[in-house]
Enzyme design. Sequence first.
Site, PDB file in Angstrom:
ATOM      1  N   ASP A 194       0.861  -1.176   0.000  1.00 46.66           N
ATOM      2  CA  ASP A 194       0.000   0.000   0.000  1.00 46.66           C
ATOM      3  C   ASP A 194       0.907   1.239   0.000  1.00 46.66           C
ATOM      4  O   ASP A 194       2.138   1.134   0.118  1.00 46.66           O
ATOM      5  CB  ASP A 194      -0.966  -0.030   1.194  1.00 46.66           C
ATOM      6  CG  ASP A 194      -2.223   0.808   0.901  1.00 46.66           C
ATOM      7  OD1 ASP A 194      -2.165   1.664  -0.007  1.00 46.66           O
ATOM      8  OD2 ASP A 194      -3.252   0.625   1.578  1.00 46.66           O
TER       9      ASP A 194
HETATM   10  C1  BGC Z   1      -5.163   3.048   0.172  1.00 45.71           C
HETATM   11  C2  BGC Z   1      -5.380   1.980  -0.885  1.00 45.71           C
HETATM   12  C3  BGC Z   1      -5.295   2.588  -2.255  1.00 45.71           C
HETATM   13  C4  BGC Z   1      -3.941   3.252  -2.401  1.00 45.71           C
HETATM   14  C5  BGC Z   1      -3.687   3.841  -3.770  1.00 45.71           C
HETATM   15  C6  BGC Z   1      -3.936   3.899  -0.101  1.00 45.71           C
HETATM   16  O1  BGC Z   1      -3.897   5.006   0.722  1.00 45.71           O
HETATM   17  O2  BGC Z   1      -5.055   2.428   1.425  1.00 45.71           O
HETATM   18  O3  BGC Z   1      -6.614   1.370  -0.677  1.00 45.71           O
HETATM   19  O4  BGC Z   1      -5.494   1.607  -3.227  1.00 45.71           O
HETATM   20  O5  BGC Z   1      -3.851   4.301  -1.442  1.00 45.71           O
HETATM   21  O6  BGC Z   1      -4.513   4.927  -4.013  1.00 45.71           O
END
Ligand code: BGC
Length: 719
Positions: free
Chosen positions: A261
């Site tokens: 993430d």
């Molecule tokens: C979130 C994810 C997301 C990623 C990319 C993160 O802050 O937890 O769910 O896919 O950002 O945008």
Amino acid sequence: MNVGKLLSEMTLEEKLGQLSQYAAAYMDSSLDSPLTGPKSKIKLTKEQYNSIGSTYSFKDAGVMRDLQKKHLDNDPKKIPMLFMDNVIHGYRTVYPVPLGMGATFDTALMEECCAMAAKEAALAGVHVTFAPMVDLSRDARWGRCVESTGEDPYLNCEMARAQVRGYQGNMDPSKNIAACVKHYAAYGQAEAGRDYNTTDMSERTLRDFYLPSYKAATDEGARMVMTSFNILNGIPSSGNRRLVKDILRDEWGFDGIVISDFEAFKEMHIHGYCETEADCAEKAMNATSDIEMMSACYFKAIPDLIEEGKISMEQIDEAVLRVLKLKEEFGLFENPYSYASEDESEKICLSDEHRALAKKAAEKSAVLLKNEGILPFNKDNAKRIAVIGPLADYKGLDLWACRGKAEETVSVLEGVKNLLPEKEILFAEGCSYEVNETNCEKIPMAVKLAKSCDTVILCVGEHAKMSGEGKSRMELRLSHAQKALITEVTRVNKNTAVVLYTGRPLVLTDCIDDMPALMNTWLPGTEGGNAIAELLFGDKNFGGKLPMTFPRSEGQLPISYNIFRTGRPLLNGNWKKGFVSCYFDMPNDPLFPFGYGLSYTDFEISAPEISRAEMSSGEELTVSVSVKNVGERDGEEVLQLYICDEFASLVRPIRELKGFKKISLKPNEKCKVSFTITEDMLKFWSANDRFEAESGWFTVWVSNTSTETKSVRFVFNKK
Ligand code: BGC
């Protein structure tokens, strides 16, 4: 393309480029050069920048083509980038948030919606969506429960599978996109409901409740997995070898890409798990995490780690090969721009067909929670209609509504006007939607309007920005102003239906009694207003059921229907007696349980019957009920199969959902609904540390909610 040969020709730096991902905002060359501006934060060299293997969150097909072209011009190996995005509940045509889709209990509809989103996204140049999000959620304080399909492992598994099927189809790049299941693992159990917080749980809770939905998605063929921000029993997921290598890859056989993430590699340092960036890179690579999102530990540290013999080139090659294979599967080496076309994308986004599907989903996701006989509103009697409340003309979309636009979204006010163009339809805001709003200045005007109308629709609840990532709440009640608005409006006009917008179960205990009728619309997407109007005025009927318990009080959280049995259960609801497992200031039971939802018609459901009272390994048995529509309208009902293992090597939940079927009946129509019970449905993570069923008695319920009492029993003999 022979990706093996390509790999053998790549430099280490080029390989690390394939394992690094940065948001399009960092890649866009309309910003400063790669070495200055926002990109300087990441501090890549020009060569590293030119070798980046993927990006995400880009505006449209035009931007995709532009970025891909610039990349190919600069990358010496000309390896096209993969383009990813958060296509969570629609691309441009937005359907209800996943929690709302959970309420449909309709996997075919979920699949259809995801296929629609994939089609729109594919023509905008998206190859991968960071979805489905399948984190089991029992704590409504956690804002991200809006992104999941709720509290139940079985429902989550079925919905996870449906989403993967819908997005990926046959992996035809002209209309399908790859799924990336997230956030592995158990992110939803964040302690105290506070986002990014600690997750600590026993092996059996992990196996029985939290892991199944990720496994269901990878079994269905999801090409990617995103690891979560949280620590699980002390270890951040990006560097959790047991979770990623041992369970996901070795036990479940997942051979796709694992991505971190946002900045989660680097966060392993902040967690206090890795002292240096090199430590982050080493732990992540040893866990078999392939792509690092938004930090540069791999770029910076892997060359030295290889030199020192801490990481092998084989490990890097395996990871890179997984990335190259997905590019090959999409045919990117032959057609790096895929089917990205601004014209084609414009043609299908928000087409009549797509809007109709979004409307159907909004209609099916709505849950009727209370109705003192005022709904459906009578269209003939409604001459002057007041649409009141801070969310009455609300078009806002949440963080994950992707390319959805407020101006393309239908509010309730507009929906009612679309449905009843001849009527007098008036609006008053009443108060603001702010979470702690106390200003009641505008309420008297709304009350005056309500008094002058025959029909009132009162739209309250959570604005989209109040749920989602980083949006944990301690109190889940409506603001003082919204509660006052409900009390005052319903005092002067009893023909008032409350429409609740929310991304999570709210605590409505202190205002529910004022509401003559209450429907929950979640965050319903582009066509929400039209669907709500048709439901309220009876063109459509309600069939949605709660995928998450609505608590009586925040003090009950976390809460779910499938709790373990205790030695001192609360029987007969006598919570004032003491010395049993209960609170002494409030009942145990929630305001609205999992699986609950009303309809404009009534269903009579018989006691369940079982085909035989005994079943051995390898055998099956059938449990059935007969269902009759005893009301006056067509209606849909969700029949839910629950099972309880009465005595086991580890104490089992009081009941667990093991199947559901949605049926549709006309007035007076009757049907038989049967479920086949198999040994697999009786399995759990036992005292032997494996999934198995155990001999003994089981109780079975089949009904339209999780609190049904009529049951049957059978005995299982393990052979
Ligand atoms: C979130 C994810 C997301 C990623 C990319 C993160 O802050 O937890 O769910 O896919 O950002 O945008």
